[in-house]
Write a protein that holds these residues in place. Structure first.
Motif, mmCIF file in Angstrom:
data_model
loop_
_atom_site.group_PDB
_atom_site.id
_atom_site.type_symbol
_atom_site.label_atom_id
_atom_site.label_comp_id
_atom_site.label_asym_id
_atom_site.label_seq_id
_atom_site.Cartn_x
_atom_site.Cartn_y
_atom_site.Cartn_z
ATOM 1 N N LEU A 5 0.822 -1.212 0.000
ATOM 2 C CA LEU A 5 0.000 0.000 0.000
ATOM 3 C C LEU A 5 0.854 1.259 0.000
ATOM 4 O O LEU A 5 0.627 2.182 -0.792
ATOM 5 C CB LEU A 5 -0.951 -0.005 1.198
ATOM 6 C CG LEU A 5 -2.068 -1.048 1.153
ATOM 7 C CD1 LEU A 5 -2.701 -1.213 2.523
ATOM 8 C CD2 LEU A 5 -3.096 -0.672 0.108
ATOM 9 N N GLU A 6 1.831 1.303 0.873
ATOM 10 C CA GLU A 6 2.707 2.484 0.935
ATOM 11 C C GLU A 6 3.527 2.618 -0.344
ATOM 12 O O GLU A 6 3.757 3.733 -0.817
ATOM 13 C CB GLU A 6 3.603 2.417 2.165
ATOM 14 C CG GLU A 6 2.827 2.615 3.449
ATOM 15 C CD GLU A 6 3.667 2.522 4.701
ATOM 16 O OE1 GLU A 6 3.202 3.022 5.738
ATOM 17 O OE2 GLU A 6 4.775 1.930 4.669
ATOM 18 N N VAL A 12 -1.206 4.920 5.120
ATOM 19 C CA VAL A 12 -1.668 3.772 5.894
ATOM 20 C C VAL A 12 -1.530 4.079 7.378
ATOM 21 O O VAL A 12 -0.471 4.508 7.839
ATOM 22 C CB VAL A 12 -0.846 2.503 5.554
ATOM 23 C CG1 VAL A 12 -1.333 1.323 6.380
ATOM 24 C CG2 VAL A 12 -0.918 2.201 4.068
ATOM 25 N N HIS A 13 -2.621 3.862 8.108
ATOM 26 C CA HIS A 13 -2.591 4.004 9.569
ATOM 27 C C HIS A 13 -2.939 2.646 10.174
ATOM 28 O O HIS A 13 -3.986 2.073 9.871
ATOM 29 C CB HIS A 13 -3.590 5.072 10.029
ATOM 30 C CG HIS A 13 -3.461 5.401 11.466
ATOM 31 N ND1 HIS A 13 -2.501 6.245 11.943
ATOM 32 C CD2 HIS A 13 -4.161 4.969 12.534
ATOM 33 C CE1 HIS A 13 -2.622 6.337 13.250
ATOM 34 N NE2 HIS A 13 -3.620 5.564 13.639
ATOM 35 N N GLY A 28 -5.756 5.796 3.320
ATOM 36 C CA GLY A 28 -6.112 6.962 2.520
ATOM 37 C C GLY A 28 -5.540 6.740 1.138
ATOM 38 O O GLY A 28 -4.321 6.752 0.945
ATOM 39 N N THR A 29 -6.422 6.489 0.172
ATOM 40 C CA THR A 29 -5.955 6.123 -1.161
ATOM 41 C C THR A 29 -5.429 7.333 -1.933
ATOM 42 O O THR A 29 -5.743 8.474 -1.606
ATOM 43 C CB THR A 29 -7.087 5.476 -1.976
ATOM 44 O OG1 THR A 29 -8.095 6.460 -2.240
ATOM 45 C CG2 THR A 29 -7.696 4.286 -1.245
ATOM 46 N N GLU A 33 -10.001 8.390 -1.408
ATOM 47 C CA GLU A 33 -11.013 7.616 -0.688
ATOM 48 C C GLU A 33 -10.387 7.006 0.557
ATOM 49 O O GLU A 33 -9.223 6.628 0.556
ATOM 50 C CB GLU A 33 -11.536 6.505 -1.609
ATOM 51 C CG GLU A 33 -12.621 5.665 -1.010
ATOM 52 C CD GLU A 33 -13.123 4.586 -1.960
ATOM 53 O OE1 GLU A 33 -14.301 4.250 -1.875
ATOM 54 O OE2 GLU A 33 -12.331 4.075 -2.784
ATOM 55 N N LEU A 34 -11.159 6.917 1.627
ATOM 56 C CA LEU A 34 -10.727 6.189 2.817
ATOM 57 C C LEU A 34 -11.320 4.798 2.765
ATOM 58 O O LEU A 34 -12.525 4.634 2.542
ATOM 59 C CB LEU A 34 -11.196 6.879 4.091
ATOM 60 C CG LEU A 34 -10.515 8.190 4.440
ATOM 61 C CD1 LEU A 34 -11.167 8.802 5.678
ATOM 62 C CD2 LEU A 34 -9.025 7.986 4.676
ATOM 63 N N VAL A 35 -10.481 3.777 2.957
ATOM 64 C CA VAL A 35 -10.944 2.394 2.971
ATOM 65 C C VAL A 35 -10.349 1.689 4.179
ATOM 66 O O VAL A 35 -9.318 2.100 4.723
ATOM 67 C CB VAL A 35 -10.580 1.638 1.666
ATOM 68 C CG1 VAL A 35 -11.238 2.297 0.471
ATOM 69 C CG2 VAL A 35 -9.093 1.537 1.464
ATOM 70 N N LEU A 36 -11.006 0.626 4.595
ATOM 71 C CA LEU A 36 -10.567 -0.161 5.739
ATOM 72 C C LEU A 36 -10.116 -1.533 5.267
ATOM 73 O O LEU A 36 -10.734 -2.122 4.374
ATOM 74 C CB LEU A 36 -11.722 -0.314 6.735
ATOM 75 C CG LEU A 36 -12.224 1.011 7.294
ATOM 76 C CD1 LEU A 36 -13.603 0.832 7.921
ATOM 77 C CD2 LEU A 36 -11.234 1.566 8.295
#
Length: 84
Positions: A5-6, A12-13, A28-29, A33-36
């Motif tokens: 992802l990074e 990424v949190h 946080g894309t 968009e925020l996705v889980l």
């Protein structure tokens, strides 16, 4: 999964220590968009707490990948939907 992802430029949190069924990652894309993400090992299943959390927060996009390949495919589908 975090490295992937990074490496793609997403923020990424890590939430895996929050507990109470909260997903492992908030992402946080790059398209805004925020996705889980709830990462699971092959054969892994959601706990009762995780199922409850996902039902309560069902309006948010979430992914339950068992591999980076699954995560990559899901992220690509989300990107295409978001940008359509």
């Amino acid at each position: 999964m975090v490295d992937y992802l990074e490496g793609e430029g997403h923020l990424v949190h890590d939430l895996h220590t929050v507990g109470d069924g909260c997903p492992d990652l908030l992402v946080g894309t790059t398209w805004g968009e925020l996705v889980l993400v709830e990462a699971k090992a092959p054969g892994g299943r959601l706990t009762t707490e995780q199922k409850r959390w996902h039902m309560t927060w069902m309006h948010l996009p979430r992914c339950l990948p068992k591999s980076v390949v699954e995560l990559r495919a899901w992220m690509e589908r989300r990107r295409k939907l978001w940008l359509a």
